[in-house]
Design a protein around this motif. Sequence first.
Motif, PDB file in Angstrom:
ATOM      1  N   ALA A 103       0.816  -1.211   0.000  1.00 53.92           N
ATOM      2  CA  ALA A 103       0.000   0.000   0.000  1.00 53.92           C
ATOM      3  C   ALA A 103       0.850   1.262   0.000  1.00 53.92           C
ATOM      4  O   ALA A 103       0.347   2.350  -0.248  1.00 53.92           O
ATOM      5  CB  ALA A 103      -0.922   0.005   1.223  1.00 53.92           C
ATOM      6  N   ASP A 104       2.152   1.136   0.291  1.00 52.93           N
ATOM      7  CA  ASP A 104       3.028   2.296   0.428  1.00 52.93           C
ATOM      8  C   ASP A 104       3.567   2.710  -0.940  1.00 52.93           C
ATOM      9  O   ASP A 104       4.454   2.069  -1.485  1.00 52.93           O
ATOM     10  CB  ASP A 104       4.185   1.957   1.375  1.00 52.93           C
ATOM     11  N   SER A 105       3.037   3.801  -1.503  1.00 52.12           N
ATOM     12  CA  SER A 105       3.455   4.252  -2.822  1.00 52.12           C
ATOM     13  C   SER A 105       4.838   4.889  -2.812  1.00 52.12           C
ATOM     14  O   SER A 105       5.383   5.198  -3.872  1.00 52.12           O
ATOM     15  CB  SER A 105       2.440   5.249  -3.377  1.00 52.12           C
ATOM     16  N   ALA A 106       5.412   5.122  -1.628  1.00 51.03           N
ATOM     17  CA  ALA A 106       6.740   5.719  -1.533  1.00 51.03           C
ATOM     18  C   ALA A 106       7.838   4.683  -1.724  1.00 51.03           C
ATOM     19  O   ALA A 106       9.016   5.006  -1.626  1.00 51.03           O
ATOM     20  CB  ALA A 106       6.913   6.400  -0.169  1.00 51.03           C
ATOM     21  N   PRO A 151       1.755 -12.046  -2.129  1.00 46.87           N
ATOM     22  CA  PRO A 151       3.017 -12.128  -2.868  1.00 46.87           C
ATOM     23  C   PRO A 151       4.198 -11.664  -2.017  1.00 46.87           C
ATOM     24  O   PRO A 151       4.032 -10.936  -1.032  1.00 46.87           O
ATOM     25  CB  PRO A 151       2.809 -11.190  -4.058  1.00 46.87           C
ATOM     26  N   VAL A 152       5.387 -12.084  -2.413  1.00 43.41           N
ATOM     27  CA  VAL A 152       6.618 -11.677  -1.740  1.00 43.41           C
ATOM     28  C   VAL A 152       7.301 -10.623  -2.609  1.00 43.41           C
ATOM     29  O   VAL A 152       7.465 -10.808  -3.826  1.00 43.41           O
ATOM     30  CB  VAL A 152       7.554 -12.874  -1.521  1.00 43.41           C
ATOM     31  N   TRP A 153       7.717  -9.510  -1.984  1.00 32.57           N
ATOM     32  CA  TRP A 153       8.258  -8.364  -2.707  1.00 32.57           C
ATOM     33  C   TRP A 153       9.624  -7.960  -2.166  1.00 32.57           C
ATOM     34  O   TRP A 153       9.867  -8.061  -0.959  1.00 32.57           O
ATOM     35  CB  TRP A 153       7.341  -7.146  -2.574  1.00 32.57           C
ATOM     36  N   PHE A 154      10.462  -7.466  -3.046  1.00 34.92           N
ATOM     37  CA  PHE A 154      11.680  -6.754  -2.644  1.00 34.92           C
ATOM     38  C   PHE A 154      11.370  -5.270  -2.775  1.00 34.92           C
ATOM     39  O   PHE A 154      10.976  -4.807  -3.857  1.00 34.92           O
ATOM     40  CB  PHE A 154      12.854  -7.127  -3.544  1.00 34.92           C
ATOM     41  N   VAL A 155      11.530  -4.492  -1.707  1.00 33.36           N
ATOM     42  CA  VAL A 155      11.150  -3.085  -1.724  1.00 33.36           C
ATOM     43  C   VAL A 155      12.279  -2.215  -1.183  1.00 33.36           C
ATOM     44  O   VAL A 155      13.091  -2.651  -0.364  1.00 33.36           O
ATOM     45  CB  VAL A 155       9.860  -2.829  -0.914  1.00 33.36           C
ATOM     46  N   TYR A 156      12.310  -0.968  -1.663  1.00 35.52           N
ATOM     47  CA  TYR A 156      13.249   0.022  -1.159  1.00 35.52           C
ATOM     48  C   TYR A 156      12.659   1.405  -1.415  1.00 35.52           C
ATOM     49  O   TYR A 156      11.793   1.568  -2.281  1.00 35.52           O
ATOM     50  CB  TYR A 156      14.629  -0.125  -1.820  1.00 35.52           C
ATOM     51  N   PRO A 157      13.089   2.427  -0.664  1.00 33.94           N
ATOM     52  CA  PRO A 157      12.489   3.759  -0.814  1.00 33.94           C
ATOM     53  C   PRO A 157      12.675   4.314  -2.219  1.00 33.94           C
ATOM     54  O   PRO A 157      13.756   4.219  -2.804  1.00 33.94           O
ATOM     55  CB  PRO A 157      13.247   4.605   0.227  1.00 33.94           C
ATOM     56  N   ALA A 158      11.622   4.905  -2.755  1.00 34.77           N
ATOM     57  CA  ALA A 158      11.663   5.417  -4.129  1.00 34.77           C
ATOM     58  C   ALA A 158      12.660   6.549  -4.283  1.00 34.77           C
ATOM     59  O   ALA A 158      13.241   6.732  -5.349  1.00 34.77           O
ATOM     60  CB  ALA A 158      10.268   5.888  -4.537  1.00 34.77           C
TER      61      ALA A 158
END
Length: 294
Positions: free
Chosen positions: A149-152, A265-272
Amino acid sequence: MYSIGDLEAFTAVARFHGVSQAARALNIAPATVSHRISKLEHALRITLFYRTSRALTLTDEGRIFYERVEAILADLRQAEQEAGSGTTQLRGHLRVTMSPWILSRFIMPKLATLRQAHPDLTLEFLAVDRMVALAEEGQDCAIRVGQLADSALRAQKLCDNDRLICASPDFLNRHGVPKTFEHLADAPWVSLPWQQRIDVTDAGGRKRTIRLARNVEVSSSSALTDGAANGLGLAIKSRLAIKRELDEGVLVEVLPGRLHSPEAPVWFVYPAEVRTGRKLELFRNVSVEAFSAV
């Protein structure tokens, strides 16, 4: 215009929240640090720090600038080291957060090879089940499970996954196999603190919300698996988290397909706003490989 020295002074003050501490770390005079910060703010035409008698803290603009500059300086130091040594080994420190089961079952088996290739790269893992705010808690990246949900954040899907209801064969022998959503409401559960109710689909295809009878509450996903495996109650788990237990028959799925919106699902995320550096790219590749066989 500003120099690399000005940027290094800025990042040091941001890390230590003060000019004197930054000056000691850089081995220069405090007046020099203050001059470099003022010069940088003048060149950028923004205020980088809130100033009080006790500390300096980043403004919103300063925080964004710091996150970008820190990555750039890290890449520059890495380039200098590689040029001087003729090596492509990475150095520095990388901070990553994820659930404990992801770390133990998917990432840890890949780390020995990573450490052999990059022995001067240090890794720090924050293995928790809660949702960690990356910037606020100083994390470079994360592996997350569920809908984002975090668009950043920038995100790359590592694999598909779903959540399910499970129990041990012993529990089902003692309590019976639930066949309706009413049975789920009456059964004992092992649960995490935030698992107070679940949405299920009844036989008519309608969404129903069930309040869980939480006989045993635990604080970690690992303890949740252990509780279910020891016959303490029904539990909601990610399929990937208990694949081994399902394959070995330690846990079995209950009422397949009845959880409403089970996709996780499993995601790899980092700050935009963070510039992708080589360390982050390396760990993203490790994460992709770790889930490639799923």
